[in-house]
Design an enzyme around this catalytic site. Structure first.
Site, PDB file in Angstrom:
ATOM      1  N   HIS A   1      48.827  -9.071  28.889  1.00 30.43           N
ATOM      2  CA  HIS A   1      49.504 -10.345  29.158  1.00 30.43           C
ATOM      3  C   HIS A   1      50.627 -10.174  30.177  1.00 30.43           C
ATOM      4  CE1 HIS A   1      47.852 -12.741  25.595  1.00 30.43           C
ATOM      5  NE2 HIS A   1      47.228 -11.575  25.580  1.00 30.43           N
TER       6      HIS A   1
ATOM      7  N   ASP B   1      53.228 -18.181  27.499  1.00 33.49           N
ATOM      8  CA  ASP B   1      51.975 -17.544  27.101  1.00 33.49           C
ATOM      9  C   ASP B   1      51.330 -18.331  25.967  1.00 33.49           C
ATOM     10  OD1 ASP B   1      50.262 -15.596  25.594  1.00 33.49           O
ATOM     11  OD2 ASP B   1      51.029 -14.213  27.104  1.00 33.49           O
TER      12      ASP B   1
HETATM   13  C1  UDX Z   1      44.066  -8.114  26.200  1.00 31.44           C
HETATM   14  C2  UDX Z   1      42.656  -8.615  25.972  1.00 31.44           C
HETATM   15  O1  UDX Z   1      41.737  -7.617  25.838  1.00 31.44           O
HETATM   16  C3  UDX Z   1      42.190  -9.609  26.929  1.00 31.44           C
HETATM   17  O2  UDX Z   1      40.872 -10.019  26.698  1.00 31.44           O
HETATM   18  C4  UDX Z   1      43.143 -10.715  26.908  1.00 31.44           C
HETATM   19  O3  UDX Z   1      42.639 -11.828  27.509  1.00 31.44           O
HETATM   20  C5  UDX Z   1      44.412 -10.186  27.485  1.00 31.44           C
HETATM   21  O4  UDX Z   1      44.909  -9.137  26.705  1.00 31.44           O
HETATM   22  P1  UDX Z   1      43.675  -5.500  26.918  1.00 31.44           P
HETATM   23  O5  UDX Z   1      42.877  -5.347  25.672  1.00 31.44           O
HETATM   24  O6  UDX Z   1      44.710  -4.517  27.162  1.00 31.44           O
HETATM   25  O7  UDX Z   1      44.279  -6.964  27.035  1.00 31.44           O
HETATM   26  O8  UDX Z   1      42.570  -5.460  28.106  1.00 31.44           O
HETATM   27  P2  UDX Z   1      42.578  -6.043  29.549  1.00 31.44           P
HETATM   28  O9  UDX Z   1      42.695  -7.514  29.564  1.00 31.44           O
HETATM   29  O10 UDX Z   1      41.382  -5.501  30.209  1.00 31.44           O
HETATM   30  O11 UDX Z   1      43.894  -5.446  30.222  1.00 31.44           O
HETATM   31  C6  UDX Z   1      44.119  -4.079  30.374  1.00 31.44           C
HETATM   32  C7  UDX Z   1      44.890  -3.823  31.649  1.00 31.44           C
HETATM   33  O12 UDX Z   1      45.317  -2.468  31.644  1.00 31.44           O
HETATM   34  C8  UDX Z   1      44.045  -4.019  32.895  1.00 31.44           C
HETATM   35  O13 UDX Z   1      44.798  -4.702  33.879  1.00 31.44           O
HETATM   36  C9  UDX Z   1      43.744  -2.605  33.364  1.00 31.44           C
HETATM   37  O14 UDX Z   1      43.649  -2.444  34.758  1.00 31.44           O
HETATM   38  C10 UDX Z   1      44.941  -1.836  32.851  1.00 31.44           C
HETATM   39  N1  UDX Z   1      44.578  -0.429  32.601  1.00 31.44           N
HETATM   40  C11 UDX Z   1      43.762  -0.097  31.574  1.00 31.44           C
HETATM   41  C12 UDX Z   1      45.078   0.535  33.447  1.00 31.44           C
HETATM   42  O15 UDX Z   1      45.804   0.230  34.399  1.00 31.44           O
HETATM   43  N2  UDX Z   1      44.760   1.831  33.195  1.00 31.44           N
HETATM   44  C13 UDX Z   1      43.966   2.212  32.177  1.00 31.44           C
HETATM   45  O16 UDX Z   1      43.743   3.420  32.006  1.00 31.44           O
HETATM   46  C14 UDX Z   1      43.454   1.218  31.317  1.00 31.44           C
END
Ligand code: UDX
Length: 501
Positions: free
Chosen positions: A24, A132
């Site tokens: 977020h 949010d």
């Molecule tokens: C969550 C939910 O999964 C998502 O569906 C919702 O809508 C927003 O919050 P998260 O589970 O962390 O987030 O997944 P994601 O939405 O994919 O965000 C992860 C972020 O971390 C991405 O921007 C990704 O680029 C970043 N990341 C992940 C890194 O920079 N490095 C990593 O090793 C892993």
């Protein structure tokens, strides 16, 4: 671009308040920077702890210091440690934890939000509050201060629309349902998805007929969605060409919907268009990024590596982790795997089998946190094994990398169905975690089904890039949104603006 168009207007002051978790904070920081580029005054609320992590692990302060109207404010986060989905902690029931965190945060955030909303001087006063979708407690404060609210929901339109439909699903008796019972039956009560959405594709908290914690979460989401409908505008991190039909469904309940994504790429585009291009170094990582993996990737052939990452909150049981690991090794593909220190909910039983260690040494590379955007753009990456988090999905689309989806919770179940069934840009492995299936599906994404997936992905990736370029739908939507924010500040608040409340 927006900067020029809005230069002569009085400066509105936008307050931005994200749920304090990686998925977020990242898109809301992108949004904040896009608004700064249009010369709006922006105040961004972080928790103390996240702010420290951002300062340690990124160039966040330098990045925002060039925007004179930008300020970070921090909220004390001294709520009980078990209610913090922090990078250092392993949280099993993440939805429950997130909800408890919001409840812990509300009384601590309130004094600061009040101070900002009521403002001591006219120039300080917040003229618009971007909240949010998880933080609807802040709506009441905005209403009291007569400050217009814009809702920002971080998930996909399809994920959000499924939340909007929960009351109908409950009324029709389709939700809650027992896990493992008729999971492939088609859901009737999510308009626009009647031909392909199965029970197993509904948000995770729709499962659990006998679990009161799931019921609690459904009630919570219903309340949040009600608040979203009360906002003046709704911002979504998506684009018209990807989710047009579902956006129409959402528009039937919220009249002013602004899809302005993919935000990470939109920001890069606008930064690049500045007369003196500003740096594109917009990392918002709460974790220390291990860049060594890019040198490892440099040595690999084109499209030969599967990138494996499950975002910031997914946890595995020890059994699931071992199945995944064995499947990766058995696939005989190169793999770059993000293994966060808190990725498993329990410790591994016994020693790691020799063949896994050997296979990993030969073809694998593990990091605790990767520079994901850079990794996905690397020529060596041929596929992405992902939890279908919405940010990861959009990043994969922009990079044009087909996905193998293993959704974990919430909107991810819906996202992975759209990825596989509607957009045809990946395969869905949900509700299984078996080494032979992992092996087989990795090979499908990387070899057997590669061409058809890449064809669809190329089309969608091009559409995404068009949407954020000048004249594209997300680009124009953002310009309109900025106009609306300007207009709100001139009108001086909720009383005189075109409220839908
Ligand atoms: C969550 C939910 O999964 C998502 O569906 C919702 O809508 C927003 O919050 P998260 O589970 O962390 O987030 O997944 P994601 O939405 O994919 O965000 C992860 C972020 O971390 C991405 O921007 C990704 O680029 C970043 N990341 C992940 C890194 O920079 N490095 C990593 O090793 C892993």
């Amino acid at each position: 671009m927006a900067k020029m168009e809005h230069q002569s207007s009085p400066t509105p002051h936008v307050l931005i308040f994200p749920l304090p978790v990686q998925g977020h904070v990242t898109p809301m920081l992108h949004l904040a920077e896009l608004l700064c580029l249009a010369h709006l005054q922006v105040t961004f609320l972080n928790t103390n702890h996240n702010h420290q992590l951002l300062t340690q692990n990124t160039n966040i302060e330098a990045r925002f210091s060039r925007y004179l109207g930008f300020t970070f404010k921090t909220i004390p986060d001294d709520w009980p440690p078990q209610n913090r989905p922090r990078p250092q902690a392993s949280n099993v029931n993440i939805m429950k934890i997130l909800k408890a965190m919001v409840e812990g945060m509300a009384p601590r955030a309130e004094p600061l939000i009040r101070e900002l909303l009521f403002g001591t001087t006219e120039t300080d006063k917040v003229t618009c509050f971007i909240i949010d979708g998880w933080l609807s407690f802040a709506y009441d404060l905005a209403k009291e201060a007569e400050v217009p609210v814009i809702a920002f929901r971080c998930s996909s339109a399809c994920g959000n629309w499924s939340y909007f439909c929960i009351p109908q699903l409950i009324e029709a008796g389709e939700v809650p349902f027992k896990e493992n019972e008729e999971m492939d039956r088609i859901v009737c009560n999510v308009l626009g998805m009647e031909s392909f959405l199965r029970y197993r594709d509904l948000p995770s908290f729709c499962r659990g007929k006998d679990k009161s914690s799931c019921d609690d979460l459904r009630q919570y989401f219903m309340r949040e969605v009600q608040q979203t409908k009360q906002a003046q505008f709704l911002i979504l991190n998506t684009f018209e060409d990807l989710e047009g039909p579902i956006l129409s469904q959402i528009r039937s309940q919220c009249s002013q919907v602004y899809p302005i994504g993919p935000l990470h790429a939109h920001l890069k585009y606008r930064l690049g268009k500045e007369e003196t291009p500003l740096s594109n170094n917009s990392s918002s990582s709460l974790w220390e990024v291990d860049k060594s993996c890019t040198s490892w990737l440099d040595l690999k052939p084109d499209k030969s590596v599967i990138y494996v990452s499950f975002g910031s909150t997914t946890t595995f049981t020890a059994d699931q982790l071992m199945e995944l690991w064995a499947g990766l090794v058995q696939s005989k593909k190169y793999f770059l795997w993000v293994v966060r220190p808190n990725i498993i909910a329990s410790s591994l039983d016994g020693p790691i089998p020799e063949d896994l260690l050997e296979g990993t040494k030969k073809r694998g590379y593990k990091v605790k946190w990767a520079p994901q955007d850079e990794v996905l753009a690397h020529r060596a990456i041929g596929g992405f094994l992902t939890h279908s988090g919405w940010n990861s999905t959009l990043e994969s689309i922009i990079a044009g990398v087909p996905m193998l989806c293993w959704p974990y919770f919430s909107d991810q179940q819906v996202n992975s169905r759209f990825v596989s069934q509607v957009w045809g840009i990946g395969l869905d492995m949900k509700d299984t975690c078996d080494r032979s299936i992992v092996e087989k599906m990795i090979n499908e994404v990387m070899d057997e089904k590669k061409e058809e997936l890449c064809r669809s992905m190329d089309n969608i990736s091009q559409a995404a890039k068009r949407s954020i370029a000048e004249g594209g739908s997300s680009y124009s939507n953002l310009n309109h949104l900025i106009d609306e924010i300007q207009a709100m500040s001139k009108k001086g608040g909720l009383k005189s603006s075109s409220s839908h409340q």
